[in-house]
Design an enzyme around this catalytic site. Structure first.
Site, PDB file in Angstrom:
ATOM      1  N   HIS A   1      -4.759  -3.393   6.233  1.00  0.00           N
ATOM      2  CA  HIS A   1      -4.540  -3.643   4.800  1.00  0.00           C
ATOM      3  C   HIS A   1      -5.897  -4.000   4.197  1.00  0.00           C
ATOM      4  CE1 HIS A   1      -3.023  -4.942   0.970  1.00  0.00           C
ATOM      5  NE2 HIS A   1      -3.541  -6.135   1.138  1.00  0.00           N
TER       6      HIS A   1
ATOM      7  N   ASP B   1       0.837  -1.197   0.000  1.00  0.00           N
ATOM      8  CA  ASP B   1       0.000   0.000   0.000  1.00  0.00           C
ATOM      9  C   ASP B   1       0.879   1.257   0.000  1.00  0.00           C
ATOM     10  OD1 ASP B   1      -2.495  -1.632   0.570  1.00  0.00           O
ATOM     11  OD2 ASP B   1      -1.258  -2.109   2.296  1.00  0.00           O
TER      12      ASP B   1
HETATM   13  P1  NAD Z   1      -2.127 -18.422  -4.449  1.00  0.00           P
HETATM   14  O1  NAD Z   1      -3.480 -19.029  -4.301  1.00  0.00           O
HETATM   15  O2  NAD Z   1      -1.488 -18.376  -5.787  1.00  0.00           O
HETATM   16  O3  NAD Z   1      -1.116 -19.173  -3.482  1.00  0.00           O
HETATM   17  C1  NAD Z   1      -1.411 -19.464  -2.165  1.00  0.00           C
HETATM   18  C2  NAD Z   1      -0.729 -20.777  -1.858  1.00  0.00           C
HETATM   19  O4  NAD Z   1      -0.853 -21.011  -0.461  1.00  0.00           O
HETATM   20  C3  NAD Z   1      -1.364 -21.985  -2.564  1.00  0.00           C
HETATM   21  O5  NAD Z   1      -0.351 -22.670  -3.283  1.00  0.00           O
HETATM   22  C4  NAD Z   1      -1.927 -22.814  -1.427  1.00  0.00           C
HETATM   23  O6  NAD Z   1      -1.854 -24.198  -1.672  1.00  0.00           O
HETATM   24  C5  NAD Z   1      -1.023 -22.392  -0.272  1.00  0.00           C
HETATM   25  N1  NAD Z   1      -1.593 -22.635   1.047  1.00  0.00           N
HETATM   26  C6  NAD Z   1      -2.880 -22.578   1.439  1.00  0.00           C
HETATM   27  N2  NAD Z   1      -2.987 -22.915   2.730  1.00  0.00           N
HETATM   28  C7  NAD Z   1      -1.742 -23.158   3.175  1.00  0.00           C
HETATM   29  C8  NAD Z   1      -1.197 -23.574   4.417  1.00  0.00           C
HETATM   30  N3  NAD Z   1      -1.997 -23.821   5.470  1.00  0.00           N
HETATM   31  N4  NAD Z   1       0.133 -23.747   4.517  1.00  0.00           N
HETATM   32  C9  NAD Z   1       0.930 -23.541   3.456  1.00  0.00           C
HETATM   33  N5  NAD Z   1       0.488 -23.172   2.248  1.00  0.00           N
HETATM   34  C10 NAD Z   1      -0.836 -22.974   2.112  1.00  0.00           C
HETATM   35  O7  NAD Z   1      -2.249 -16.955  -3.808  1.00  0.00           O
HETATM   36  P2  NAD Z   1      -1.217 -15.748  -3.935  1.00  0.00           P
HETATM   37  O8  NAD Z   1      -1.557 -14.939  -5.123  1.00  0.00           O
HETATM   38  O9  NAD Z   1       0.166 -16.264  -3.779  1.00  0.00           O
HETATM   39  O10 NAD Z   1      -1.661 -14.888  -2.656  1.00  0.00           O
HETATM   40  C11 NAD Z   1      -1.418 -15.381  -1.368  1.00  0.00           C
HETATM   41  C12 NAD Z   1      -2.077 -14.493  -0.317  1.00  0.00           C
HETATM   42  O11 NAD Z   1      -1.512 -13.188  -0.311  1.00  0.00           O
HETATM   43  C13 NAD Z   1      -3.579 -14.290  -0.491  1.00  0.00           C
HETATM   44  O12 NAD Z   1      -4.198 -14.345   0.784  1.00  0.00           O
HETATM   45  C14 NAD Z   1      -3.671 -12.862  -1.031  1.00  0.00           C
HETATM   46  O13 NAD Z   1      -4.930 -12.272  -0.748  1.00  0.00           O
HETATM   47  C15 NAD Z   1      -2.563 -12.220  -0.238  1.00  0.00           C
HETATM   48  N6  NAD Z   1      -2.064 -10.950  -0.739  1.00  0.00           N
HETATM   49  C16 NAD Z   1      -1.691 -10.026   0.202  1.00  0.00           C
HETATM   50  C17 NAD Z   1      -1.167  -8.817  -0.196  1.00  0.00           C
HETATM   51  C18 NAD Z   1      -0.732  -7.804   0.828  1.00  0.00           C
HETATM   52  O14 NAD Z   1      -0.313  -6.702   0.434  1.00  0.00           O
HETATM   53  N7  NAD Z   1      -0.787  -8.061   2.136  1.00  0.00           N
HETATM   54  C19 NAD Z   1      -1.029  -8.530  -1.549  1.00  0.00           C
HETATM   55  C20 NAD Z   1      -1.398  -9.498  -2.483  1.00  0.00           C
HETATM   56  C21 NAD Z   1      -1.920 -10.712  -2.073  1.00  0.00           C
HETATM   57  C1  LMR Z   2      -3.779  -6.558  -2.705  1.00  0.00           C
HETATM   58  O1  LMR Z   2      -3.737  -5.568  -1.986  1.00  0.00           O
HETATM   59  O2  LMR Z   2      -3.411  -6.546  -3.889  1.00  0.00           O
HETATM   60  C2  LMR Z   2      -4.253  -7.854  -2.109  1.00  0.00           C
HETATM   61  O3  LMR Z   2      -4.449  -7.735  -0.744  1.00  0.00           O
HETATM   62  C3  LMR Z   2      -5.376  -8.455  -2.841  1.00  0.00           C
HETATM   63  C4  LMR Z   2      -6.717  -7.882  -2.478  1.00  0.00           C
HETATM   64  O4  LMR Z   2      -7.635  -8.694  -2.277  1.00  0.00           O
HETATM   65  O5  LMR Z   2      -6.875  -6.687  -2.415  1.00  0.00           O
END
Ligand code: NAD
Ligand code: LMR
Length: 340
Positions: free
Chosen positions: A189, A161
């Site tokens: 977030h 962010d």
């Molecule tokens: P993705 O679905 O491609 O990958 C997530 C992976 O986590 C999958 O491979 C899944 O099998 C694995 N997983 C699920 N439960 C698990 C567990 N208990 N232990 C280990 N692995 C596990 O998703 P992504 O695009 O990599 O996003 C991951 C997360 O990050 C999501 O929650 C998304 O919303 C979040 N995200 C946060 C931000 C932020 O700024 N904070 C930004 C983008 C995405």
């Molecule tokens: C982001 O900020 O890109 C992630 O947390 C995905 C979302 O759901 O907003």
């Protein structure tokens, strides 16, 4: 000392962000060119093949700093000796799922992972939670690792962010992103976050608000742009990316997670940054909530320190309070599940 590898654990190692993270970490972007790393990738059984495939590719890169890659579905193996843990894997929201269901599903992931970190990680481990809802997942993990690991070792990612806010300002002001310092993301977030430029400055100490007024035709126009365009655009950028790309941010999220850990480990050099940290009551945020605040790190191994004493006007206090209310509601929902 230099040849002893640092153990970095990534959960969700078979997912999108995990894939974007691991090659940059192995290339030295996280800890610098002198620090070898051992990567541990944690997955659930369904994600193991994807993580194993990524591990094969890591080997094929022959990174000089990469000493070892382990892929496992056992949290105790994954976090054993971890010095840095990046908790990315989470349960995504699916159709028909209420917020409470999402919190409950993630409590079932971050509770056990927190306990495993408490049991086997390095006593000086630093944890960043990326998986959403990141702030409350960090709260759950921190509570579950205590008392073995102090809760202040747990943080959640709001650097994405922060970087988004800097990117928007750089475009409007027509300056390189690296010239904008001291932006702050306050709160959760989520769409309630408060991206704040009231303390932000340019290299010659010109306040960003003043530069915006000059660029946009006066103080009133700058204030309107901040409230009507900038704040909602940054706060809802995740949804915008999902709409345009068809899936959530990946490379920018991985980049921000690397910025977060690198600055925590090696120090913030250009003013402060934003990270969701365990509140000690700063700015009236209830103690124990994981809330995004302005932070610095000296790179001395003590992690992020909150910048205190900044003046917040009524508008800023109101926006921060709205995001804190949401964090309190998430915490209370998790408490009602008996998790905290
Ligand atoms: P993705 O679905 O491609 O990958 C997530 C992976 O986590 C999958 O491979 C899944 O099998 C694995 N997983 C699920 N439960 C698990 C567990 N208990 N232990 C280990 N692995 C596990 O998703 P992504 O695009 O990599 O996003 C991951 C997360 O990050 C999501 O929650 C998304 O919303 C979040 N995200 C946060 C931000 C932020 O700024 N904070 C930004 C983008 C995405
Ligand atoms: C982001 O900020 O890109 C992630 O947390 C995905 C979302 O759901 O907003």
């Amino acid at each position: 000392m230099a040849s002893e590898p640092t153990t970095v654990t990534i959960t969700g190692g078979g997912g999108q962000i995990g894939y974007a993270l691991m090659f940059r970490i192995a290339a030295g972007d996280l800890l610098g060119p002198g620090r070898p790393v051992r990567l541990r990738l944690l997955e659930i059984p369904q994600g193991m093949r994807a993580a194993e495939g990524a591990a094969l590719e890591l080997q094929d890169c022959a990174f000089p700093l990469l000493r070892e890659v382990d892929v496992t579905d056992d949290p105790l193996t994954a976090f054993n000796g971890a010095r840095i843990a990046m908790l990315v894997g989470a349960r995504p929201r699916t159709a028909g799922m209420e917020r409470g269901d999402l919190l409950a599903a993630n409590a079932g992931i971050f509770g056990p992972q927190g306990r495993a970190i408490g049991a086997v990680a390095d006593e000086d481990v630093r944890v960043v939670v990326v998986g959403n809802p990141a702030n409350t997942n960090a709260l759950i993990a921190a509570a579950s690792a205590a008392p073995d690991i102090p809760t202040d070792r747990f943080t959640a990612l709001t650097r994405l962010d922060h970087n988004r806010a800097v990117g928007q300002l750089a475009e409007v002001l027509g300056v390189p992103a690296g010239e904008i310092a001291d932006v702050i993301i306050w709160g959760n977030h989520s769409a309630t976050q408060f991206p704040d430029v009231d303390h932000a400055i340019l290299p010659d100490a010109t306040p960003v608000r003043e530069a915006l007024a000059e660029r946009l035709g006066g103080e009133a126009a700058a204030a309107a742009w901040l409230d009507d365009t900038f704040i909602p655009r940054v706060a809802k950028r995740g949804a915008e990316i999902i709409e345009v790309r068809g899936s959530s941010s990946v490379a920018s999220a991985a980049n921000a997670a690397i910025d977060h850990v690198r600055d925590e480990q090696l120090g913030t050099h250009n003013g402060w940054t934003s990270a969701a940290v365990v509140s000690r009551g700063e700015y009236g945020v209830p103690e124990g909530l994981v809330c995004s605040l302005p932070v610095v790190s000296r790179g001395d191994g003590k992690g992020y320190r909150v910048i205190e004493g900044l003046h917040l006007d009524d508008r800023a206090r109101g926006r921060l309070a709205a995001s804190v209310d949401e964090l309190v509601a998430e915490r209370d929902a998790v408490r009602a599940l008996g998790v905290l």
